[in-house]
Design a protein around this motif. Structure first.
Motif, PDB file in Angstrom:
ATOM      1  N   TYR A   1       7.818  31.731 115.305  1.00  0.00           N
ATOM      2  CA  TYR A   1       8.228  30.519 114.591  1.00  0.00           C
ATOM      3  C   TYR A   1       7.890  29.287 115.425  1.00  0.00           C
ATOM      4  N   ARG A   2       7.878  28.158 114.737  1.00  0.00           N
ATOM      5  CA  ARG A   2       7.574  26.874 115.361  1.00  0.00           C
ATOM      6  C   ARG A   2       8.780  25.966 115.175  1.00  0.00           C
ATOM      7  N   GLU A   3       9.152  25.275 116.297  1.00  0.00           N
ATOM      8  CA  GLU A   3      10.333  24.419 116.247  1.00  0.00           C
ATOM      9  C   GLU A   3      10.208  23.347 117.333  1.00  0.00           C
ATOM     10  N   ASN A   4      10.382  22.091 116.958  1.00  0.00           N
ATOM     11  CA  ASN A   4      10.377  20.971 117.907  1.00  0.00           C
ATOM     12  C   ASN A   4       9.155  20.953 118.820  1.00  0.00           C
ATOM     13  N   GLY A   5       7.993  21.198 118.266  1.00  0.00           N
ATOM     14  CA  GLY A   5       6.764  21.163 119.052  1.00  0.00           C
ATOM     15  C   GLY A   5       6.520  22.398 119.896  1.00  0.00           C
ATOM     16  N   LEU A   6       7.322  23.433 119.708  1.00  0.00           N
ATOM     17  CA  LEU A   6       7.160  24.685 120.443  1.00  0.00           C
ATOM     18  C   LEU A   6       6.867  25.813 119.462  1.00  0.00           C
ATOM     19  N   THR A   7       5.914  26.661 119.810  1.00  0.00           N
ATOM     20  CA  THR A   7       5.629  27.843 118.998  1.00  0.00           C
ATOM     21  C   THR A   7       6.055  29.063 119.788  1.00  0.00           C
TER      22      THR A   7
ATOM     23  N   THR B   1      -2.109  40.145 116.998  1.00  0.00           N
ATOM     24  CA  THR B   1      -1.277  38.951 117.071  1.00  0.00           C
ATOM     25  C   THR B   1      -1.954  37.884 116.228  1.00  0.00           C
ATOM     26  N   ALA B   2      -1.165  36.918 115.763  1.00  0.00           N
ATOM     27  CA  ALA B   2      -1.701  35.850 114.912  1.00  0.00           C
ATOM     28  C   ALA B   2      -1.431  34.495 115.576  1.00  0.00           C
ATOM     29  N   PRO B   3      -2.235  33.482 115.257  1.00  0.00           N
ATOM     30  CA  PRO B   3      -2.046  32.149 115.851  1.00  0.00           C
ATOM     31  C   PRO B   3      -0.671  31.543 115.581  1.00  0.00           C
ATOM     32  N   ASN B   4      -0.014  31.919 114.496  1.00  0.00           N
ATOM     33  CA  ASN B   4       1.307  31.363 114.179  1.00  0.00           C
ATOM     34  C   ASN B   4       2.434  32.023 114.975  1.00  0.00           C
ATOM     35  N   GLY B   5       2.104  33.002 115.828  1.00  0.00           N
ATOM     36  CA  GLY B   5       3.100  33.664 116.660  1.00  0.00           C
ATOM     37  C   GLY B   5       3.501  35.042 116.199  1.00  0.00           C
ATOM     38  N   ASP B   6       3.077  35.445 115.012  1.00  0.00           N
ATOM     39  CA  ASP B   6       3.409  36.775 114.500  1.00  0.00           C
ATOM     40  C   ASP B   6       2.654  37.854 115.281  1.00  0.00           C
ATOM     41  N   ALA B   7       3.207  39.053 115.289  1.00  0.00           N
ATOM     42  CA  ALA B   7       2.543  40.216 115.877  1.00  0.00           C
ATOM     43  C   ALA B   7       2.910  41.435 115.045  1.00  0.00           C
TER      44      ALA B   7
ATOM     45  N   ALA C   1       7.966  44.560 122.832  1.00  0.00           N
ATOM     46  CA  ALA C   1       7.155  43.342 122.707  1.00  0.00           C
ATOM     47  C   ALA C   1       7.945  42.228 123.381  1.00  0.00           C
ATOM     48  N   GLN C   2       7.276  41.129 123.676  1.00  0.00           N
ATOM     49  CA  GLN C   2       7.936  39.985 124.298  1.00  0.00           C
ATOM     50  C   GLN C   2       7.602  38.722 123.517  1.00  0.00           C
ATOM     51  N   ARG C   3       8.619  37.859 123.378  1.00  0.00           N
ATOM     52  CA  ARG C   3       8.417  36.555 122.726  1.00  0.00           C
ATOM     53  C   ARG C   3       8.394  35.489 123.820  1.00  0.00           C
ATOM     54  N   ARG C   4       7.343  34.652 123.761  1.00  0.00           N
ATOM     55  CA  ARG C   4       7.174  33.579 124.737  1.00  0.00           C
ATOM     56  C   ARG C   4       6.921  32.271 124.008  1.00  0.00           C
ATOM     57  N   CYS C   5       7.112  31.194 124.734  1.00  0.00           N
ATOM     58  CA  CYS C   5       6.905  29.856 124.187  1.00  0.00           C
ATOM     59  C   CYS C   5       5.484  29.377 124.470  1.00  0.00           C
ATOM     60  N   ARG C   6       4.917  28.698 123.490  1.00  0.00           N
ATOM     61  CA  ARG C   6       3.615  28.039 123.638  1.00  0.00           C
ATOM     62  C   ARG C   6       3.814  26.593 123.187  1.00  0.00           C
ATOM     63  N   PRO C   7       3.715  25.623 124.105  1.00  0.00           N
ATOM     64  CA  PRO C   7       4.022  24.236 123.743  1.00  0.00           C
ATOM     65  C   PRO C   7       2.855  23.526 123.059  1.00  0.00           C
ATOM     66  N   SER C   8       3.184  22.603 122.185  1.00  0.00           N
ATOM     67  CA  SER C   8       2.188  21.678 121.632  1.00  0.00           C
ATOM     68  C   SER C   8       1.992  20.571 122.674  1.00  0.00           C
TER      69      SER C   8
ATOM     70  N   GLY D   1       2.284  17.417 124.774  1.00  0.00           N
ATOM     71  CA  GLY D   1       3.409  16.530 124.990  1.00  0.00           C
ATOM     72  C   GLY D   1       4.764  17.213 125.015  1.00  0.00           C
ATOM     73  N   HIS D   2       4.799  18.525 124.908  1.00  0.00           N
ATOM     74  CA  HIS D   2       6.058  19.278 124.931  1.00  0.00           C
ATOM     75  C   HIS D   2       6.069  20.241 126.112  1.00  0.00           C
ATOM     76  N   VAL D   3       7.249  20.630 126.536  1.00  0.00           N
ATOM     77  CA  VAL D   3       7.403  21.559 127.646  1.00  0.00           C
ATOM     78  C   VAL D   3       8.256  22.731 127.178  1.00  0.00           C
ATOM     79  N   CYS D   4       7.821  23.926 127.518  1.00  0.00           N
ATOM     80  CA  CYS D   4       8.548  25.135 127.136  1.00  0.00           C
ATOM     81  C   CYS D   4       9.607  25.487 128.169  1.00  0.00           C
ATOM     82  N   PRO D   5      10.723  26.036 127.723  1.00  0.00           N
ATOM     83  CA  PRO D   5      11.676  26.598 128.679  1.00  0.00           C
ATOM     84  C   PRO D   5      11.073  27.880 129.268  1.00  0.00           C
ATOM     85  N   MET D   6      11.472  28.225 130.452  1.00  0.00           N
ATOM     86  CA  MET D   6      10.960  29.429 131.117  1.00  0.00           C
ATOM     87  C   MET D   6      11.752  30.648 130.638  1.00  0.00           C
ATOM     88  N   VAL D   7      11.559  30.995 129.368  1.00  0.00           N
ATOM     89  CA  VAL D   7      12.313  32.083 128.754  1.00  0.00           C
ATOM     90  C   VAL D   7      11.336  33.085 128.141  1.00  0.00           C
ATOM     91  N   VAL D   8      11.580  34.357 128.409  1.00  0.00           N
ATOM     92  CA  VAL D   8      10.856  35.440 127.760  1.00  0.00           C
ATOM     93  C   VAL D   8      11.918  36.308 127.094  1.00  0.00           C
TER      94      VAL D   8
END
Length: 147
Positions: A72-78, A99-105, A121-128, A130-137
């Motif tokens: 999912y995408r939220e606040n400039g983070l995918t 895997t798909a560009p929208n984050g699906d797998a 599987a693991q979910r990670r953040c990919r920032p747009s 100007g945005h910064v991702c939290p260091m969360v997996v």
């Protein structure tokens, strides 16, 4: 007329004999492969999603286990998922994965041997920009017992 009657009877008897032999051979073949006569079970497909994280499921030999994880995408983070993997490919063999560009797998696993395997599987953040991702997996895990 009499000639026709006699020539048709042997063919009818031969076809009846073939049908009887085929009908009795099928249950014997099923029993030889560990199946009860008349009880052949078609392969099943279990579908697992994000909400199945932490579950344990049971599959039979020959079944497929499909994993569909939604990013999912939220606040400039995918938030993107890695392709699901099996901890033991001799029990659960992956036959497809992407895997798909929208984050699906997604992935499909085939139950090939008795035993237990874990799909992860693991979910990670990919920032747009100007945005910064939290260091969360975020891990995702399902245990599959094949019997």
């Amino acid at each position: 007329m009499v000639g026709t009657k006699w020539s048709a009877t042997p063919w009818g008897m031969a076809l009846s004999l073939v049908a009887v032999m085929a009908a009795t051979a099928a249950p014997a073949a099923a029993q030889a492969h560990g199946q009860a006569p008349g009880r052949a079970r078609p392969a099943q497909r279990a579908v697992l999603t994000n909400s199945d994280n932490g579950r344990s499921v049971t599959a039979a030999l020959g079944d497929d286990v499909e994993v569909r994880l939604t990013g999912y995408r939220e606040n400039g983070l995918t938030w993107t998922w890695s392709a699901p993997t099996s901890s033991d490919s001799t029990v659960l063999r992956r036959t497809a994965g992407r895997t798909a560009p929208n984050g699906d797998a997604s992935a499909v696993f085939h139950a090939v041997h008795d035993g237990t395997a874990t799909i992860t599987a693991q979910r990670r953040c990919r920032p747009s920009a100007g945005h910064v991702c939290p260091m969360v997996v975020t891990p995702w895990k399902v245990t599959v017992e094949v019997k």
